[in-house]
Design an enzyme around this catalytic site. Structure first.
Site, PDB file in Angstrom:
ATOM      1  N   CYS A 168       3.792  -1.987 -26.501  1.00  0.00           N
ATOM      2  CA  CYS A 168       3.917  -2.843 -27.686  1.00  0.00           C
ATOM      3  C   CYS A 168       3.695  -4.323 -27.333  1.00  0.00           C
ATOM      4  CB  CYS A 168       5.248  -2.578 -28.368  1.00  0.00           C
ATOM      5  SG  CYS A 168       5.181  -2.993 -30.112  1.00  0.00           S
ATOM      6  N   GLU A 220       9.677   4.305 -24.472  1.00  0.00           N
ATOM      7  CA  GLU A 220      11.023   4.069 -23.909  1.00  0.00           C
ATOM      8  C   GLU A 220      12.130   4.306 -24.940  1.00  0.00           C
ATOM      9  OE1 GLU A 220       8.822   1.835 -24.798  1.00  0.00           O
ATOM     10  OE2 GLU A 220       9.652  -0.135 -25.268  1.00  0.00           O
ATOM     11  N   HIS A 274       6.484   2.864 -28.539  1.00  0.00           N
ATOM     12  CA  HIS A 274       7.602   2.685 -27.598  1.00  0.00           C
ATOM     13  C   HIS A 274       8.024   4.007 -26.959  1.00  0.00           C
ATOM     14  CE1 HIS A 274       8.686  -1.530 -28.486  1.00  0.00           C
ATOM     15  NE2 HIS A 274       8.297  -1.265 -29.718  1.00  0.00           N
TER      16      HIS A 274
HETATM   17  N1  GLN Z   1       5.591  -7.996 -32.952  1.00  0.00           N
HETATM   18  C1  GLN Z   1       5.885  -8.150 -31.556  1.00  0.00           C
HETATM   19  C2  GLN Z   1       4.946  -9.174 -30.922  1.00  0.00           C
HETATM   20  O1  GLN Z   1       4.035  -9.600 -31.511  1.00  0.00           O
HETATM   21  C3  GLN Z   1       5.782  -6.819 -30.810  1.00  0.00           C
HETATM   22  C4  GLN Z   1       6.876  -5.900 -31.292  1.00  0.00           C
HETATM   23  C5  GLN Z   1       7.349  -4.888 -30.294  1.00  0.00           C
HETATM   24  O2  GLN Z   1       7.179  -5.009 -29.075  1.00  0.00           O
HETATM   25  N2  GLN Z   1       8.003  -3.894 -30.827  1.00  0.00           N
HETATM   26  O3  GLN Z   1       5.154  -9.537 -29.799  1.00  0.00           O
END
Ligand code: GLN
Length: 221
Positions: A83, A178, A176
């Site tokens: 992410c 994790e 995710h």
């Molecule tokens: N929206 C977050 C970003 O731009 C990422 C979100 C996440 O890691 N769940 O960094």
């Protein structure tokens, strides 16, 4: 497997680093928190967690981790970004002035599905992962808008959006792993780490050499 317990360094500045540490341990390796440049030395793999990429990138610079991280990755330490971690690894972040680590030849778009309340889960078919679909948890997730030639797409949403990819020893997923009990994705990453540590020929093949050349601007390769 050699029976040697590999050690994974988890960047622990902000975000889901505790969950990654637990997942790595459950998947069978040791995990250490990385906050200082010296803590990167000797790790067999690296993880950049989910969280807030603006904060993580700011802290990477404040803690003087940018060059040590880039050096480890460009000299071949396998890395998994999840992410916000994908955003940190990317070459380009569309419509944003942040400076990512520039070790993965993709363009990403942040917060592509909207706000926190628009978070969702979707079952994914992931290349290289055997067994049933993997539950993808998407929280203010980015998407991978475009990939360079050496990048392999590993998973798409049902609507075709790319949400996981791999370039050489750099693995990036917009969801995710994790946050789920299914350990297959972390085990998959640990397999890559093991292959790399054992000097698997795939890691010195043409694709890997191209990656090293591109990402070290000719210093290696
Ligand atoms: N929206 C977050 C970003 O731009 C990422 C979100 C996440 O890691 N769940 O960094």
């Amino acid at each position: 497997m050699t029976g040697v317990r590999r050690r994974i360094g988890v960047l622990s500045l902000q975000g889901s680093f505790s969950e990654h540490i637990q997942s790595v341990q459950r998947a069978g390796a040791a995990a250490t928190e990385i906050r200082l440049p010296s803590e990167i030395n000797g790790v067999d793999g690296l993880i950049i967690p989910g969280g807030e990429s603006t904060t993580i990138l700011k802290l990477i610079d404040e803690y003087k981790l940018r060059e040590p991280l880039r050096k480890a990755i460009t000299t071949g330490v396998p890395v998994l970004g999840t992410c916000a971690g994908v955003i940190c690894l990317a070459n380009r972040i569309s419509s944003h002035a942040m400076r990512p680590l520039d070790v993965l030849d993709v363009s990403v778009s942040r917060n592509s599905f909207g706000r926190q309340v628009e978070s969702f889960e979707e079952d994914l078919q992931i290349e290289d992962l055997s067994g049933p679909a993997f539950r993808g948890v998407f929280i203010r997730a980015p998407v991978i808008e475009s990939c360079g030639d050496g990048v392999r797409v590993l998973a798409r949403l049902a609507n075709g959006t790319v949400v996981a990819c791999q370039e050489g020893h750099v693995l990036a997923v917009c969801f995710h792993p994790e946050f789920v009990d299914d350990m297959r994705f972390h085990k998959h990453f640990l397999n890559l780490v093991e292959q790399h540590a054992m000097g698997d020929p795939a890691w010195s093949g043409p694709q890997c050499r191209r990656w090293l050349c591109r990402n070290t601007q000719g210093e290696i390769g």
